[in-house]
Structure formats: structure tokens, C-alpha cells
Design a protein around this motif. Structure first.
Motif, mmCIF file in Angstrom:
data_model
loop_
_atom_site.group_PDB
_atom_site.id
_atom_site.type_symbol
_atom_site.label_atom_id
_atom_site.label_comp_id
_atom_site.label_asym_id
_atom_site.label_seq_id
_atom_site.Cartn_x
_atom_site.Cartn_y
_atom_site.Cartn_z
ATOM 1 N N VAL A 241 0.861 -1.183 0.000
ATOM 2 C CA VAL A 241 0.000 0.000 0.000
ATOM 3 C C VAL A 241 0.899 1.235 0.000
ATOM 4 O O VAL A 241 1.890 1.293 0.718
ATOM 5 N N GLN A 242 0.544 2.179 -0.844
ATOM 6 C CA GLN A 242 1.310 3.420 -0.983
ATOM 7 C C GLN A 242 0.597 4.533 -0.242
ATOM 8 O O GLN A 242 -0.534 4.881 -0.554
ATOM 9 N N ALA A 243 1.270 5.104 0.780
ATOM 10 C CA ALA A 243 0.701 6.246 1.493
ATOM 11 C C ALA A 243 0.852 7.506 0.641
ATOM 12 O O ALA A 243 1.680 7.572 -0.279
ATOM 13 N N ARG A 244 0.043 8.501 0.926
ATOM 14 C CA ARG A 244 0.089 9.753 0.184
ATOM 15 C C ARG A 244 1.236 10.628 0.709
ATOM 16 O O ARG A 244 1.599 10.558 1.882
ATOM 17 N N LEU A 245 1.780 11.444 -0.180
ATOM 18 C CA LEU A 245 2.845 12.372 0.194
ATOM 19 C C LEU A 245 2.341 13.801 0.081
ATOM 20 O O LEU A 245 1.616 14.147 -0.851
ATOM 21 N N GLY A 246 2.725 14.604 1.042
ATOM 22 C CA GLY A 246 2.400 16.023 1.033
ATOM 23 C C GLY A 246 3.609 16.808 1.504
ATOM 24 O O GLY A 246 4.676 16.242 1.768
ATOM 25 N N PHE A 247 3.451 18.131 1.630
ATOM 26 C CA PHE A 247 4.596 18.980 1.959
ATOM 27 C C PHE A 247 4.288 19.875 3.154
ATOM 28 O O PHE A 247 3.177 20.383 3.303
ATOM 29 N N TYR A 248 5.319 20.078 3.978
ATOM 30 C CA TYR A 248 5.160 20.985 5.115
ATOM 31 C C TYR A 248 5.612 22.401 4.778
ATOM 32 O O TYR A 248 5.489 23.295 5.612
ATOM 33 N N ASN A 249 6.139 22.622 3.571
ATOM 34 C CA ASN A 249 6.547 23.980 3.176
ATOM 35 C C ASN A 249 5.913 24.359 1.843
ATOM 36 O O ASN A 249 6.527 25.014 1.002
ATOM 37 N N ALA A 250 4.658 23.937 1.648
ATOM 38 C CA ALA A 250 3.990 24.120 0.351
ATOM 39 C C ALA A 250 3.860 25.593 -0.040
ATOM 40 O O ALA A 250 3.822 25.920 -1.223
ATOM 41 N N THR A 251 3.790 26.486 0.919
ATOM 42 C CA THR A 251 3.555 27.904 0.603
ATOM 43 C C THR A 251 4.834 28.730 0.581
ATOM 44 O O THR A 251 4.779 29.954 0.586
ATOM 45 N N GLN A 252 5.983 28.085 0.533
ATOM 46 C CA GLN A 252 7.241 28.829 0.589
ATOM 47 C C GLN A 252 7.418 29.753 -0.617
ATOM 48 O O GLN A 252 7.820 30.903 -0.478
ATOM 49 N N ASN A 253 7.149 29.262 -1.809
ATOM 50 C CA ASN A 253 7.215 30.085 -3.020
ATOM 51 C C ASN A 253 6.331 29.458 -4.095
ATOM 52 O O ASN A 253 5.644 28.459 -3.845
ATOM 53 N N LEU A 254 6.350 30.040 -5.288
ATOM 54 C CA LEU A 254 5.481 29.545 -6.355
ATOM 55 C C LEU A 254 5.836 28.113 -6.746
ATOM 56 O O LEU A 254 4.942 27.285 -7.005
ATOM 57 N N LEU A 255 7.115 27.789 -6.763
ATOM 58 C CA LEU A 255 7.527 26.438 -7.139
ATOM 59 C C LEU A 255 7.007 25.402 -6.148
ATOM 60 O O LEU A 255 6.525 24.333 -6.553
ATOM 61 N N LEU A 331 4.451 13.879 5.353
ATOM 62 C CA LEU A 331 4.879 15.212 4.938
ATOM 63 C C LEU A 331 6.381 15.211 4.675
ATOM 64 O O LEU A 331 7.147 14.582 5.405
ATOM 65 N N GLU A 332 6.784 15.886 3.613
ATOM 66 C CA GLU A 332 8.202 16.041 3.319
ATOM 67 C C GLU A 332 8.460 17.440 2.787
ATOM 68 O O GLU A 332 7.544 18.262 2.693
ATOM 69 N N GLU A 333 9.710 17.710 2.452
ATOM 70 C CA GLU A 333 10.084 19.052 2.010
ATOM 71 C C GLU A 333 9.900 19.183 0.501
ATOM 72 O O GLU A 333 10.460 18.401 -0.273
ATOM 73 N N ALA A 334 9.115 20.157 0.087
ATOM 74 C CA ALA A 334 8.977 20.450 -1.342
ATOM 75 C C ALA A 334 10.211 21.197 -1.820
ATOM 76 O O ALA A 334 10.743 22.063 -1.120
#
Length: 503
Positions: A241-255, A331-334
Motif C-alpha cells: 500500500v502506498q501512502a500519500r505524500l504532502g509537503f510541510y513547506n507548500a507555501t514557501q514560493n510559487l515552485l 509530509l516532506e520538504e517540497a
């Protein structure tokens, strides 16, 4: 599916049991590097092209060059028409996947109460692999792993360090010793890749379940328990089973906003869509939870493939197993730096092409194992994603040349059938990208990402650069693993790590 059935479908992929490898470090590192390529070379990316593929590429190059020399206008129309048709097919396929995934029902969700209700004596031993390279800040990583809600006597966390990595070795000395956390020194041996390190850490382990976390990951504390419940609910036909990935710094910049939308669509809609369609699911590089016996039976990771996760998802599918999507978030770093982002994405694209070339080596067997839907997913999704991205720059250049020069030679390349199909791809394709971005932002309940969603077509320029680099590196350095730099998120930006992160 037992080992004999796997062998019948895929050949001799199984690796030796853990007990045979713990006593010999030489055999362990040899198996970690060459186990798959020795026992089943047809499934390993150690050789980029087999003989018939080299011949086919040469013939195609000669045919294209001859056509452009003898009948340049006709050859140009045919080539552009075929590529435009490929764009249209890929566009429709991704829309179908997105729609199937957006319907829901393919995400396996496990409530906090259900996850905690399993008695400790009914939980399996869990191997957690954490490959780290040049990571001086290990304290934050260990802090995140210590939040995992799992019995410590059943937890086997393995930090995998390259033996010559002095920087990370120095950081390890500052860690408080823990019985459930060990440091595994991976011998210096080619290839210098993450999957080789994972093999070295996994092969001697005894855990009934196994997962991987990257150095910057902050997993849902209940993720291991959720994965155990999910695997029991789904049944033995599911290997992972593959868990979902998200980011804890999603709003840092446009990228980082684009990256957050990209991942939100991928894990929230595309992967569930592939599962709904019955196509192979290319795994992510982290937070995938395996039945260890199955992972060993299919040869574990290919150390010569730089997207070993996607390749493994295909190999599991060919062995007759399924992959589920788990409603739990890591959560990981974008990536907030464009150059670092291109380095990372080009490695993924290069690995996708590697994976495609490996799995089409025996077309008849592949078709028998995957079926028409699976083959379509391999061609359109795995090969088409990087290759069509590489063609984007060519079509952008043609468009710019037409608007600036109105050259009739360019017009001649687009007879009505090709022109209208290309126009549909241009207009409807960009509208679809905007729609999927806005839908994903709404689905994620992130109105702060709506502005970035409306600018998503600009994100394609970076994808084009990454795809060009991938194609070049596939020829010049097929096994080179480009390290992604971590710790680029803004200092002082709070990391929001809620106690539980289910779906």
C-alpha cells in the motif's frame, strides 16, 4: 500467490532468505548490487538496451533521416502528426485517470480508532529503512520517526549510511542510542544508488512488513498501524500500500505551490485512477509498505534503476499482485529551488524511460502479464510522460517561429487533420491542466494554492528542461543518482505536524 507462481510469471527473481545473508557481508553486498541482474537480467536496468531495441532505434533514426533528406515535407508532416496523436492519446488517458481517481472509493482509509485497536501481540515486526546521504541534520529525522505509534520491541528502524559518508557519520554520533534504531554502514560499491542501500538494509532483516522513509520525511504517527490493518483488509493479493505524500513547506514560493498541486493530483487522483483502471501503479520513493516475503520473492529493488520505486510497482503487477493507496499522509520538504527541482525531476524522468525499456524487452510476455490496459499504462504513462515533455520545447519553438515569421514552410507541416488535432491539444490540454489544478486545490481544501493552479502551464517549462536533461543523461550517465538537496525550506517557517494525518 506463492513463490512457484511468481517464478512461473516472472522467472527466477527470488532472493536468498535473511538467515543466509546475515553471516556473510560479501555475499550480502553482492546480492544487494547484483542479485536481480544476476538471477533475472531481463528485469534489471543494468543494461539500458537489449540487442533488438538497439537495432530498432537505429532503424528508426535511419528511416527519419532518410525521410527528411528525400522527402522533407512529407516526413515532417508524418513525424509531427504521430507526435500530435501521441499528445492527444496521453491527454485523454490522463483525463480518464483523473476522473476515475476523483470519484473516490479506491483509497483505503483506516480510522485512528481502528488503527489503535489492534493488540500489540497481533502486529508484525516492522522494518523501516531510511537511506541517508550527506544529511548533517539527523536529529529532526529521528524526532519524526520517534513519533511513530508502534511497539518498540517490534520496530526495526535502520539508518542506511554510505561507508564513506563522513558528514552523516558525524551526525550519527550525536544521536541518543535506541534499541529499535540501528545504523547500517553500506559498503562503497557501484552502483551508488538509494535502491542498493535499501537492498543492503532489507535483505538481512526479519520484519514481516517493510517500508521506506526519506531523510526529510515526517510520517503520520499511525501510518504503520494503518498499513497493517489495510493489508489485512485488502487480502493477500495486495503486496503493497502506498501512502500519500504532502509537503510541510507548500507555501514557501510559487515552485513549492506547484509541487504541492502536482503531488496532490498524483497521489490523490492519478494513482487511485490507475488502481481503478487495473493498470500498474508506479510507486513513490517513500512511504510504500510491503509484505516482506513478497518483496523478497520479486527480487526487491533494482539498484541500477534510478526510479526503483516505479520499476518495483510494475514488477509486482507482472507477478500478479496489486498495489493499494493508503489514506495516510507523509509530509516532506517540497523543492523550493528550481535547479534542485530539475535535478530531482530529471532523475525521475530518466528512471521512467529506463523502466519502460526494461519492461518491453519481451513484448509478448509483457502483454500476457499486463493485459491491454496495463500495456497502455506503461506506454502512455511511464514512457509518454518524460518523452512528450521533451517534445514540448520543439512545438513551442515552432509556434514562436510561426507567429514571428508566418513562414509557409511551417504551415505546410500542419495539414488540416494535424492542425485541428494539435489545436485541440493546445486549447483543451491547457484548460484541462487548469481544471485539474483548481480541482486539486479544492480537493486538498487549500484555497491558498488557487493562484498557483491558474499558473500551472508555466510549470511545464521546468518539466521540459528536466526531460531534456533526462534524455541526455540516459545516454551519458544512465546509473548516475543525482542527490536531492534537503533543508532548503525557509528557516523559521513552522512545520505543521498534526498528531494524526489520515486521508
Amino acid at each position: 500467490m506463492n513463490a512457484d507462481a511468481i517464478r512461473e510469471r516472472t522467472g527466477s527473481l527470488a532472493l536468498p532468505p535473511a538467515s543466509e545473508l546475515r553471516g556473510s557481508l560479501d555475499r550480502l553486498i553482492g546480492t544487494a548490487c547484483h542479485g536481480l541482474s544476476s538471477s533475472a537480467p531481463a528485469y534489471s536496468a543494468r543494461g539500458v538496451l537489449v540487442r533488438w531495441q538497439r537495432i530498432m532505434l537505429v532503424l528508426l533514426a535511419v528511416l527519419l533521416a532518410g525521410g527528411l533528406l528525400l522527402a522533407p515535407a512529407g516526413a515532417g508532416v508524418v513525424a509531427i502528426g504521430l507526435v500530435t496523436l501521441a499528445y492527444a492519446v496521453a491527454f485523454c488517458y490522463r483525463l480518464v485517470l483523473f476522473r476515475l481517481g476523483a470519484r473516490g472509493g479506491r483509497m483505503t482509509t483506516v480510522s485512528d480508532e481502528e488503527a489503535r485497536s489492534v493488540p500489540d501481540d497481533q502486529l508484525p515486526a516492522y522494518t523501516v529503512l531510511v537511506p541517508v546521504l550527506h544529511e548533517p541534520l539527523l536529529g529532526e529525522l529521528v524526532e519524526h520517526l520517534e513519533r511513530l505509534d508502534y511497539p518498540r520491541r517490534l520496530l526495526d528502524i535502520r539508518l542506511l549510511l554510505e561507508d564513506d559518508d563522513a558528514e552523516t557519520t558525524a551526525a550519527v554520533r550525536a544521536l541518543a542510542p535506541q534499541r529499535h534504531l540501528s545504523v547500517v554502514r553500506v559498503p562503497v560499491r557501484e552502483p551508488r544508488t538509494k535502491p542498493k542501500a535499501c537492498n543492503y538494509g532489507f535483505l538481512p532483516a526479519e520484519g514481516g512488513m517493510c517500508t521506506i522513509y526519506d531523510a526529510e520525511d515526517a510520517p503520520d504517527p499511525l501510518q504503520l498501524r494503518r498499513a497493517v490493518v489495510a493489508m489485512r483488509r485488502l487480502g493477500p493479493q495486495y503486496a503493497c500500500v502506498q501512502a500519500r505524500l504532502g509537503f510541510y513547506n507548500a507555501t514557501q514560493n510559487l515552485l513549492t505551490r506547484w509541487f504541492a498541486l502536482d503531488y496532490g493530483s498524483w497521489f490523490g487522483n492519478m494513482l487511485p485512477g490507475l488502481a481503478a483502471l487495473g493498470a500498474p501503479v508506479p510507486l513513490g520513493g517513500t512511504s510504500n509498505h510491503f509484505r516482506s516475503e513478497v518483496l523478497r520473492a520479486v527480487g526487491a529493488w533494482d539498484p541500477w534503476n534510478v526510479t526503483e520505486d516505479a520499476d518495483l510497482g510494475l514488477r509486482l503487477h507482472r507477478a500478479g499482485y496489486k498495489v493499494g493507496v493508503l489514506g495516510s499522509v507523509t509530509l516532506e520538504e517540497a523543492n523550493s529551488d528550481a535547479i534542485n527541482w530539475v535535478r530531482q525531476r530529471s532523475r525521475w524522468y530518466k528512471g521512467y524511460i529506463q523502466t519502460f525499456l526494461v519492461h518491453v524487452r519481451r513484448p509478448r510476455l509483457l502483454t500476457a502479464q499486463l493485459g491491454p490496459r496495463g500495456v497502455a499504462g506503461l506506454v502512455v504513462f511511464i514512457a509518454g510522460t518524460p518523452l512528450l515533455a521533451a517534445f514540448n520545447g520543439f512545438f513551442w519553438l515552432l509556434t514562436a517561429m510561426w507567429f514571428t515569421s508566418r513562414d509557409p514552410a511551417i504551415s505546410a507541416l500542419f495539414p488540416p487533420a494535424v492542425y485541428y488535432l494539435g489545436m485541440a491539444c493546445l486549447v483543451l490540454g491547457n484548460l484541462a491542466v487548469l481544471y485539474m489544478g483548481v480541482f486539486t486545490a479544492r480537493q486538498m481544501e487549500r484555497p491558498d494554492l488557487l493562484g498557483a493552479a491558474l499558473l500551472m502551464p508555466l510549470y511545464w517549462a521546468l518539466m521540459w528542461l528536466a526531460s531534456l536533461k533526462a534524455v541526455i543523461q540516459l545516454v551519458t550517465a544512465p546509473f548516475y543518482w543525482e542527490k536531492t538537496a534537503h533543508g532548503l525550506h525557509q528557516q523559521g517557517e513552522p512545520m505543521v505536524l498534526p498528531a494524526g494525518r489520515g486521508s
